[in-house]
Design a protein around this motif. Structure first.
Motif, PDB file in Angstrom:
ATOM      1  N   SER A  94       0.830  -1.205   0.000  1.00 29.87           N
ATOM      2  CA  SER A  94       0.000   0.000   0.000  1.00 29.87           C
ATOM      3  C   SER A  94       0.862   1.251   0.000  1.00 29.87           C
ATOM      4  O   SER A  94       1.952   1.277   0.573  1.00 29.87           O
ATOM      5  CB  SER A  94      -0.929   0.015   1.218  1.00 29.87           C
ATOM      6  N   ARG A 158       1.480   5.525  -9.376  1.00 25.24           N
ATOM      7  CA  ARG A 158       0.959   4.304 -10.014  1.00 25.24           C
ATOM      8  C   ARG A 158       1.885   3.832 -11.137  1.00 25.24           C
ATOM      9  O   ARG A 158       2.077   2.622 -11.328  1.00 25.24           O
ATOM     10  CB  ARG A 158      -0.447   4.560 -10.554  1.00 25.24           C
ATOM     11  N   ASP A 169      -3.778  -0.401  -7.288  1.00 24.18           N
ATOM     12  CA  ASP A 169      -5.127  -0.226  -6.760  1.00 24.18           C
ATOM     13  C   ASP A 169      -5.128  -0.112  -5.234  1.00 24.18           C
ATOM     14  O   ASP A 169      -6.160  -0.277  -4.597  1.00 24.18           O
ATOM     15  CB  ASP A 169      -6.037  -1.366  -7.202  1.00 24.18           C
ATOM     16  N   ARG A 170      -3.954   0.225  -4.672  1.00 25.38           N
ATOM     17  CA  ARG A 170      -3.847   0.422  -3.215  1.00 25.38           C
ATOM     18  C   ARG A 170      -3.039   1.685  -2.937  1.00 25.38           C
ATOM     19  O   ARG A 170      -2.062   1.675  -2.211  1.00 25.38           O
ATOM     20  CB  ARG A 170      -3.204  -0.806  -2.561  1.00 25.38           C
ATOM     21  N   ALA A 172      -3.569   5.487  -1.560  1.00 29.55           N
ATOM     22  CA  ALA A 172      -4.455   6.393  -0.828  1.00 29.55           C
ATOM     23  C   ALA A 172      -3.855   7.794  -0.803  1.00 29.55           C
ATOM     24  O   ALA A 172      -2.701   8.006  -1.169  1.00 29.55           O
ATOM     25  CB  ALA A 172      -4.682   5.887   0.591  1.00 29.55           C
ATOM     26  N   ARG A 207      -7.323   9.015  -9.349  1.00 26.31           N
ATOM     27  CA  ARG A 207      -8.266   8.805  -8.239  1.00 26.31           C
ATOM     28  C   ARG A 207      -7.583   8.051  -7.101  1.00 26.31           C
ATOM     29  O   ARG A 207      -7.075   6.948  -7.290  1.00 26.31           O
ATOM     30  CB  ARG A 207      -9.476   8.010  -8.717  1.00 26.31           C
ATOM     31  N   ASP A 209      -7.512   5.580  -3.992  1.00 28.03           N
ATOM     32  CA  ASP A 209      -8.380   4.465  -3.615  1.00 28.03           C
ATOM     33  C   ASP A 209      -9.063   4.726  -2.283  1.00 28.03           C
ATOM     34  O   ASP A 209     -10.171   4.230  -2.038  1.00 28.03           O
ATOM     35  CB  ASP A 209      -7.567   3.179  -3.576  1.00 28.03           C
ATOM     36  N   PRO A 257     -13.807   8.421  -3.569  1.00 30.56           N
ATOM     37  CA  PRO A 257     -13.398   7.223  -2.829  1.00 30.56           C
ATOM     38  C   PRO A 257     -13.878   7.274  -1.379  1.00 30.56           C
ATOM     39  O   PRO A 257     -14.217   8.346  -0.854  1.00 30.56           O
ATOM     40  CB  PRO A 257     -11.877   7.285  -2.885  1.00 30.56           C
ATOM     41  N   HIS A 325     -10.576  -1.725   4.151  1.00 33.97           N
ATOM     42  CA  HIS A 325     -10.789  -1.476   2.726  1.00 33.97           C
ATOM     43  C   HIS A 325      -9.696  -2.129   1.870  1.00 33.97           C
ATOM     44  O   HIS A 325      -9.560  -1.799   0.685  1.00 33.97           O
ATOM     45  CB  HIS A 325     -10.827   0.028   2.457  1.00 33.97           C
TER      46      HIS A 325
END
Length: 328
Positions: A94, A158, A169-170, A172, A207, A209, A257, A325
């Motif tokens: 993450s 990313r 996809d992790r 924040a 965006r 997550d 999110p 989450h």
């Protein structure tokens, strides 16, 4: 909202884990002045950042602490927007983008950037602290300038996920005070076209997550708005349309999110009603939201300012929430 009494009773050992618990926790909560700054930096833009003023600002780092043993640096005139990277010894997959506060006049480096970076990196997170450009410094994009930098930062993180052993996809985002506005703006306007793509990274999503605006500036409407942040972002006399364009509560939608919100009710700088208004908008839109309000803490406390108080548990609450989450 979660009742603080039940939360604190349930956590029990959590307070100890924040500084008085196991040997591992003690190792990870060393005083910030004993820890080195990160050495890894990622420039956000190839060459000069977009829309530079004719006379770019001069970047300066100001030490605000009167205690030689405790750092409290702030950066003004950011001209090289960039990320500093806190790599964990064992990545958990993450990542977190952190936007420190500073009322859009500065970026508060230690108290709302490096300290949470070290704390989370010790728990497996890869943390990227954002040095974002300030909207009052004459950049052509005006109030969208910090959003340009935060969008670009998310896309770069990313694009380099494999380099940092993180999952795309992790990823924040977290922000404090005016940095909380950066975070809220990113969470609600991540797909706004605020700059021209410059490379393949810009094909990726901006965006987050998850998003965590912490004691955040949120509304740009008086009397709720923080006057200093509002003026530096929008000017002396913004129109109602401009205020609405930059109030995150007005842009919450299905793509926003899940959010973690935290505020002290005795905050006399950014009223807690900023967080309550944003929470209400999230609930109306059906966006999952967890909210923690503490009676004491004031404003701008980060981690150090609530040591020994109930609000000191907030980082652990964030980690536990993120885990539900799938992050962490």
């Amino acid at each position: 909202m979660i009742d603080r009494r039940h939360t604190l009773a349930a956590l029990g050992s959590t307070v100890a884990a924040l500084g008085l618990g196991s040997a591992q926790a003690q190792q990870h909560t060393a005083p910030p002045e004993t820890l080195a700054d990160p050495e890894e930096t990622i420039e956000l833009w190839p060459g000069q950042a977009p829309g530079a003023p004719a006379r770019p600002p001069v970047e300066r780092i100001v030490e605000r602490s009167t205690d030689p043993a405790l750092r409290d640096r702030a950066i003004t005139g950011v001209v090289r927007p960039r990320l500093t990277v806190f790599r964990p010894q064992t990545p958990n997959g993450s990542a977190l983008l952190v936007a420190p506060g500073g009322g859009y006049a500065r970026v508060v480096l230690d108290k709302e950037g490096y300290e949470i970076g070290r704390w989370l990196a010790a728990r497996g997170w890869t943390v990227f602290v954002l040095f974002y450009r300030l909207p009052g410094d004459g950049w052509q994009s005006g109030p969208d300038t910090p959003l340009q930098d935060s969008q670009r930062a998310m896309r770069l993180i990313r694009s380099r996920a494999a380099d940092y052993a993180i999952k795309p996809d992790r990823v924040a985002a977290m922000g404090f005070s005016a940095g909380g506005h950066v975070c809220g703006d990113l969470a609600t306007r991540h797909d706004a076209r605020v700059y021209a793509p410059v490379d393949s990274a810009d094909r990726l999503s901006a965006r987050p997550d998850l998003a965590a605006p912490i004691y955040a500036v949120q509304s740009m409407r008086l009397p709720l708005a923080h006057p200093g942040s509002r003026t530096l972002l929008l000017g002396d006399a913004p129109t109602p349309a401009l205020e609405a364009a930059h109030s995150p509560q007005d842009h919450v939608g299905a793509a926003t999110p899940p959010c973690f919100l935290m505020h002290a009710e005795d905050d006399d700088v950014v009223p807690v009603d900023n967080t309550l208004a944003f929470r209400a908008a999230l609930r109306r839109a059906g966006v999952p939201v967890e909210t923690h309000l503490f009676a004491q803490g004031g404003h701008g406390f980060g981690l150090r300012g609530v040591a020994g108080k109930p609000a000191a548990v907030w980082p652990e609450l964030f980690v536990r929430w993120a885990d539900t989450h799938g992050l962490g």
